[in-house]
Scaffold this active site. Structure first.
Site, PDB file in Angstrom:
ATOM      1  N   GLU A 268      -4.576   8.213  -2.962  1.00 36.06           N
ATOM      2  CA  GLU A 268      -5.007   6.921  -2.423  1.00 36.06           C
ATOM      3  C   GLU A 268      -5.292   5.920  -3.550  1.00 36.06           C
ATOM      4  O   GLU A 268      -5.161   4.707  -3.358  1.00 36.06           O
ATOM      5  CB  GLU A 268      -6.242   7.124  -1.536  1.00 36.06           C
ATOM      6  CG  GLU A 268      -6.604   5.954  -0.640  1.00 36.06           C
ATOM      7  CD  GLU A 268      -5.573   5.664   0.458  1.00 36.06           C
ATOM      8  OE1 GLU A 268      -4.593   6.413   0.597  1.00 36.06           O
ATOM      9  OE2 GLU A 268      -5.750   4.663   1.174  1.00 36.06           O
TER      10      GLU A 268
ATOM     11  N   HIS B  80       1.856   4.565  -2.822  1.00 33.97           N
ATOM     12  CA  HIS B  80       1.988   6.008  -2.605  1.00 33.97           C
ATOM     13  C   HIS B  80       3.389   6.479  -3.031  1.00 33.97           C
ATOM     14  O   HIS B  80       3.553   7.521  -3.661  1.00 33.97           O
ATOM     15  CB  HIS B  80       1.813   6.345  -1.121  1.00 33.97           C
ATOM     16  CG  HIS B  80       0.384   6.319  -0.642  1.00 33.97           C
ATOM     17  ND1 HIS B  80      -0.602   7.102  -1.189  1.00 33.97           N
ATOM     18  CD2 HIS B  80      -0.218   5.612   0.361  1.00 33.97           C
ATOM     19  CE1 HIS B  80      -1.752   6.896  -0.551  1.00 33.97           C
ATOM     20  NE2 HIS B  80      -1.551   5.983   0.388  1.00 33.97           N
TER      21      HIS B  80
ATOM     22  N   HIS C   6       0.832  -1.205   0.000  1.00 31.55           N
ATOM     23  CA  HIS C   6       0.000   0.000   0.000  1.00 31.55           C
ATOM     24  C   HIS C   6       0.874   1.266   0.000  1.00 31.55           C
ATOM     25  O   HIS C   6       0.738   2.139  -0.864  1.00 31.55           O
ATOM     26  CB  HIS C   6      -0.919  -0.018   1.226  1.00 31.55           C
ATOM     27  CG  HIS C   6      -1.785   1.196   1.352  1.00 31.55           C
ATOM     28  ND1 HIS C   6      -3.110   1.192   1.002  1.00 31.55           N
ATOM     29  CD2 HIS C   6      -1.514   2.453   1.781  1.00 31.55           C
ATOM     30  CE1 HIS C   6      -3.617   2.407   1.205  1.00 31.55           C
ATOM     31  NE2 HIS C   6      -2.674   3.182   1.690  1.00 31.55           N
ATOM     32  N   GLU C   7       1.787   1.341   0.963  1.00 33.40           N
ATOM     33  CA  GLU C   7       2.631   2.543   1.066  1.00 33.40           C
ATOM     34  C   GLU C   7       3.542   2.660  -0.151  1.00 33.40           C
ATOM     35  O   GLU C   7       3.842   3.765  -0.615  1.00 33.40           O
ATOM     36  CB  GLU C   7       3.444   2.523   2.363  1.00 33.40           C
ATOM     37  CG  GLU C   7       2.607   2.485   3.645  1.00 33.40           C
ATOM     38  CD  GLU C   7       1.533   3.569   3.743  1.00 33.40           C
ATOM     39  OE1 GLU C   7       1.728   4.659   3.186  1.00 33.40           O
ATOM     40  OE2 GLU C   7       0.488   3.310   4.388  1.00 33.40           O
TER      41      GLU C   7
HETATM   42 ZN    ZN Z   1      -3.002   5.312   1.848  1.00 31.95          ZN
END
Ligand code: ZN
Length: 458
Positions: A288, A262, A258-259
């Site tokens: 996001e 980003h 997830h990170e």
């Molecule tokens: Zn996030």
């Protein structure tokens, strides 16, 4: 040729962003390294840097430079974006900003205590103050239909409650039916998961996977923190964090992916946009969308686990008999639960819809703060069919309202929606996408995102 005014403007803008980057580094350190007793001084240091950056940005000198340059080139994206931020920032008097920051800090400490003791009545006055300050803020910023729109706009520019309401209503109706239909089937017991998972092996696995996805570790790093996050000080210095749980091997892995989503975005801004506010996402929802695309669309796919299962097995003992499909099933279990941050892909958006409806009603004045726990619990029953045992597992679980952030939650659900829209477009453009992922080749997808999303910045 770059005019003198443009050079002066870029330098001023650069100074503002340098101060913000220094603040971001202090904030990163606070989560990763700082000893607990450093908190008080760190809070003051962060406030000083933020105030300096703000003062420099909203200065008359910046306004004059901006005005002069707008006469030269009205279509310049950097000027347009700077003008937007400049006008917004000037609407909030310094006295209001200071009052808001003070209330934030007070509300946060009260919230920590209230959550520990699961006592909403403790938090209620602080939340009432936060709601009142946000309504004041909405009035200062201005809005057409709802004060909530002015707050939402700060995170997702141009978005309104009028647009979100039917969208989320439709989403909630369909997801609730799906969740009820899945029932217990979706959450089978998985005996092989019930063991200790060596955290050092987890750490090595997460690093290997984010590097395979394309995270440049020469221009970024991964560390450990209690709450995983991504921050950057420049496109060549992007930091992610992860949280290692010895009882759950997927928590760190999916968190890192997830990170990393980003971080790949932030490493993909243009060199020519460095030290300007064009090297940013246009909204939190778009940011996001990048993390959710890599975490959910890629990381929870059958193809991904064809690549990742052998890697996983190399990092942990006793995994020989486990087939790749078993991992795929394990990371896709669905279960209605109390806590948003632990929610699966299917139920997650329902947690957001609930928060959107409540915070909108709070800001519009149709819900009293004292009625929040009851309204929360009722919606949890309606949407997810779960009974909230206490406020710590209910309306006290999130930090956002204590931080004074109203209008932030919807960006999580918007990110989910945008992520699948982008994935569909990528699928059309890249016929070999899933074969690539199956083989652990992520370059084509990353290249497509770089070209169609990342390089455009704001
Ligand atoms: Zn996030």
């Amino acid at each position: 040729m770059i005019s003198d005014a443009k050079t002066a403007f870029l330098e001023k803008m650069g100074e503002v962003l340098d101060l913000q980057a220094a603040g971001a580094l202090l904030a990163w350190d606070q989560e990763v390294y700082m000893p607990p007793k450093g908190a008080e001084a760190r809070g003051k240091q962060l406030a000083t840097l933020a105030a300096l950056a703000h003062r420099l940005f909203v200065s008359d000198e910046m306004g004059a430079l901006l005005g002069a340059l707008e006469n030269e080139d009205a279509n310049d994206a950097l000027l347009r974006e700077t003008r937007h931020d400049f006008d917004q920032a000037r609407k909030l008097p310094e006295s209001f900003v200071a009052r808001f920051a003070e209330a934030q800090s007070r509300a946060y400490h009260i919230w920590v205590k209230a959550r520990e003791t699961s006592d909403f009545s403790l938090f209620q006055p602080a939340l009432e103050t936060m709601v009142a300050l946000n309504r004041e803020k909405a009035d200062l910023l201005g809005y057409a239909a709802s004060p909530y729109d002015a707050l939402l706009d700060e995170y997702e520019r141009g978005m309104t409650a009028g647009v979100l309401s039917p969208l989320f209503g439709d989403l909630a109706a369909k997801l609730s039916v799906l969740v009820a239909a899945l029932g217990d089937k979706a959450h089978p017991e998985i005996p092989w998961l019930d063991r200790e998972w060596d955290v050092e092996a987890q750490w090595r696995l997460t690093l290997r996977v984010v590097e395979d996805l394309g995270f440049d570790l020469e221009a970024g790093r991964q560390d450990r923190s209690v709450h995983p996050f991504t921050t950057n000080f420049d496109l060549h210095d992007v930091r992610i964090t992860t949280r290692l749980n010895p009882r759950d091997p997927f928590s760190a892995l999916m968190g890192s992916i997830h990170e990393c989503g980003h971080a790949l975005y932030e490493q993909g801004f243009l060199e020519s946009d460095r030290r300007t506010l064009l090297a940013q996402a246009p909204s939190l929802g778009i940011h996001e969308s990048q993390s959710r695309l890599w975490e959910n669309v890629v990381g929870r796919s059958e193809a991904f686990w064809n690549y990742c299962a052998p890697l996983f097995k190399r990092h942990f003992d006793g995994m020989d008999a486990i087939a790749p499909e078993a991992f795929y099933h394990a990371v896709n279990r669905v279960a209605p639960s109390l806590i948003r941050v632990e929610a699966d892909e299917c139920t997650y958006n329902l947690h957001i819809v609930l928060r959107f409806e409540l915070e909108r009603a709070l800001i519009e004045g149709t819900l009293a703060v004292s009625d929040v726990p009851e309204a929360w619990n009722e919606k949890m029953r309606a949407y997810l069919g779960v009974q909230v045992p206490d406020d710590a597992h209910g309306c006290l679980q999130d930090i956002h309202w204590a931080h004074g952030c109203f209008g932030y939650f919807p960006t999580y659900a918007l990110g989910n929606l945008v992520s699948v829209q982008l994935a569909e477009a990528a699928e059309r453009a890249l016929p070999g996408l899933w074969d690539d992922i199956r083989a652990g080749r992520f370059g084509a997808l990353l290249g497509w995102l770089r070209e169609n999303v990342h390089r455009h910045g704001r």
